[in-house]
Design a protein around this motif. Structure first.
Motif, PDB file in Angstrom:
ATOM      1  N   THR A   8      -6.743   3.024  -2.841  1.00 51.12           N
ATOM      2  CA  THR A   8      -5.637   3.941  -3.094  1.00 51.12           C
ATOM      3  C   THR A   8      -5.450   4.243  -4.575  1.00 51.12           C
ATOM      4  N   LYS A  31     -12.247   1.913  -7.633  1.00 55.37           N
ATOM      5  CA  LYS A  31     -11.851   2.560  -6.391  1.00 55.37           C
ATOM      6  C   LYS A  31     -12.986   2.478  -5.384  1.00 55.37           C
ATOM      7  N   GLN A  62      -2.155   2.690  -6.183  1.00 54.62           N
ATOM      8  CA  GLN A  62      -2.237   1.265  -6.473  1.00 54.62           C
ATOM      9  C   GLN A  62      -3.130   0.999  -7.687  1.00 54.62           C
ATOM     10  N   PRO A 122      -4.762  11.267   2.260  1.00 54.50           N
ATOM     11  CA  PRO A 122      -5.202  10.314   3.256  1.00 54.50           C
ATOM     12  C   PRO A 122      -6.252  10.865   4.201  1.00 54.50           C
ATOM     13  N   SER A 162      -1.221   3.112   5.789  1.00 48.64           N
ATOM     14  CA  SER A 162      -0.719   3.820   4.619  1.00 48.64           C
ATOM     15  C   SER A 162       0.705   4.312   4.850  1.00 48.64           C
ATOM     16  N   LYS A 187       1.574   5.422  -0.040  1.00 48.37           N
ATOM     17  CA  LYS A 187       1.043   6.552   0.708  1.00 48.37           C
ATOM     18  C   LYS A 187      -0.125   7.154  -0.053  1.00 48.37           C
ATOM     19  N   LEU A 188      -1.226   7.394   0.659  1.00 47.88           N
ATOM     20  CA  LEU A 188      -2.392   7.984   0.014  1.00 47.88           C
ATOM     21  C   LEU A 188      -2.093   9.421  -0.400  1.00 47.88           C
ATOM     22  N   MET A 196       0.837  -1.193   0.000  1.00 46.01           N
ATOM     23  CA  MET A 196       0.000   0.000   0.000  1.00 46.01           C
ATOM     24  C   MET A 196       0.874   1.246   0.000  1.00 46.01           C
ATOM     25  N   TYR A 203      -6.356   3.502   8.763  1.00 47.40           N
ATOM     26  CA  TYR A 203      -5.933   3.677   7.383  1.00 47.40           C
ATOM     27  C   TYR A 203      -4.680   4.536   7.255  1.00 47.40           C
TER      28      TYR A 203
END
Length: 382
Positions: A127, A156, A130, A10, A38, A6-7, A4, A34
């Motif tokens: 994400t 998503k 991803q 986030p 993340s 980093k968003l 995963m 989350y």
């Protein structure tokens, strides 16, 4: 579990999730879960060598069908994979399959080859990074497989709210997940959504991390424990209770492996708790019962599943030898005759006469398919 990143936003995503969770009447610390996960996979880990436990690495050898399919998956997709099992059964040609928390998409790419051009695979992940990686290679991969139209797509969304991600009720035959459900702040909501998304006779076939006890809050909220998939590990019996509440009345364990905690600090934090990677099979069948009941039914395996000509392992209590009759409970009879496996089995008898509770035997002391044939089977269930 897939790696995963980093968003990109986030806090905004987590606020949206927390609001959605609040709408269900369930109070959750979704933002911490989350953002912690993340951060761990986006900043702390650079490769699997940085892991402090064996929870997010696969040790069991995949089936030959999966190994062959992996050779055609783009290297960028495979490089970003972290998982605790291989939740891909053989013989799934033509099925519509959904992957929860699909990450970079490795399992989806493999599944796309296994279901064939007449099946479909959908991956759901929260994400953007991803999803971008997973989607990038789809056209190229379809050319590699020789498919005229794509059978693979990514959406998503949160695995707790599949309908919001565009997954309609009763729209898939199989749901898979690889060490992801443990990361959810509301696992029961995930399981409920999976049950609703499956068609009658559908199956949830997934690997995840479990514990032999309920973990204290300081362990559950520890950043590294969360990132290593241990903080969110369910107590095994609580998982079974959740399954029965949402409709999966007879979850079957297929395989189990102990998880090693290598870091001294984490060992001290965990105390005497033991963690396991377990692959479960959960079937959506309207006639399923909470206990194994005896109706005098006998099942025969035809030997027709790919790479399983001599035997087939349904779960850790059932290894069917080709052509050999096995006395089974009503639930097992339904699993092999009313699901995607029905073409590979014959069942003699019905539920017209009841003989009481089925006599369950101990688990089979073996780990996989054909290799387990020597154990001889038996009539055990759960």
């Amino acid at each position: 579990m897939m790696l995963m990143q980093k968003l990109s936003r986030p806090s905004a995503l987590c606020r949206a999730f927390s609001t959605k969770m609040a709408d269900t009447g369930i109070e959750m610390k979704a933002d911490k879960v989350y953002e912690s996960v993340s951060n761990y996979y986006g900043k702390v880990l650079s490769s699997s060598k940085d892991l402090k436990t064996s929870a997010c690495t696969t040790s069991m050898r995949p089936s030959e069908e999966v190994i062959e399919a992996l050779t055609r998956v783009p290297s960028t997709i495979k490089d970003r994979f972290y998982g605790c099992g291989t939740p891909l059964p053989q013989g799934i040609t033509g099925l519509d399959l959904l992957d929860l928390g699909s990450g970079s998409g490795r399992d989806c790419y493999v599944a796309a080859a296994m279901v064939g051009p007449n099946g479909s695979v959908t991956g759901v992940d929260m994400t953007d990074e991803q999803l971008e990686v997973a989607s990038k290679f789809v056209p190229e991969y379809m050319d590699t497989l020789g498919y005229k139209t794509s059978n693979l797509k990514f959406k998503k969304g949160y695995i707790e709210f599949l309908k919001d991600a565009g997954v309609e009720p009763e729209s898939v035959d199989m749901v898979i997940s690889n060490c992801v459900i443990n990361l959810s702040p509301n696992k029961e909501l995930v399981m409920k959504g999976v049950y609703e998304a499956l068609r009658e006779g559908g199956e949830l076939y997934f690997s995840d991390v479990y514990c032999d006890r309920r973990l204290p809050e300081e362990v559950r909220n520890h950043d590294v424990m969360l990132g290593e998939c241990l903080g969110g590990a369910l107590y095994i019996e609580d998982f079974r209770r959740i399954c029965q509440r949402v409709g999966f009345l007879d979850p079957r364990q297929l395989s189990i492996e102990p998880i090693e905690v290598n870091d001294p600090e984490l060992k001290l934090l965990c105390g005497s708790a033991n963690f396991y990677s377990i692959t479960y099979r959960c079937f959506k069948l309207s006639n399923m019962e909470t206990l194994c009941e005896d109706y005098g039914q006998v099942a025969y395996y035809k030997g027709t599943l790919p790479n399983n000509p001599n035997s087939y392992m349904l779960d850790d209590h059932h290894v069917f030898e080709t052509g050999k009759p096995m006395l089974v409970c009503g639930n097992t009879a339904s699993m092999v005759s009313e699901t995607w496996m029905k073409e590979h089995f014959e069942v003699a008898g019905n539920r017209s006469v009841h003989f009481g509770l089925f006599d369950c035997a101990p688990p089979i002391a073996s780990s996989s398919g054909d290799e387990a044939a020597a154990s001889g089977g038996g009539g055990g269930c759960c």
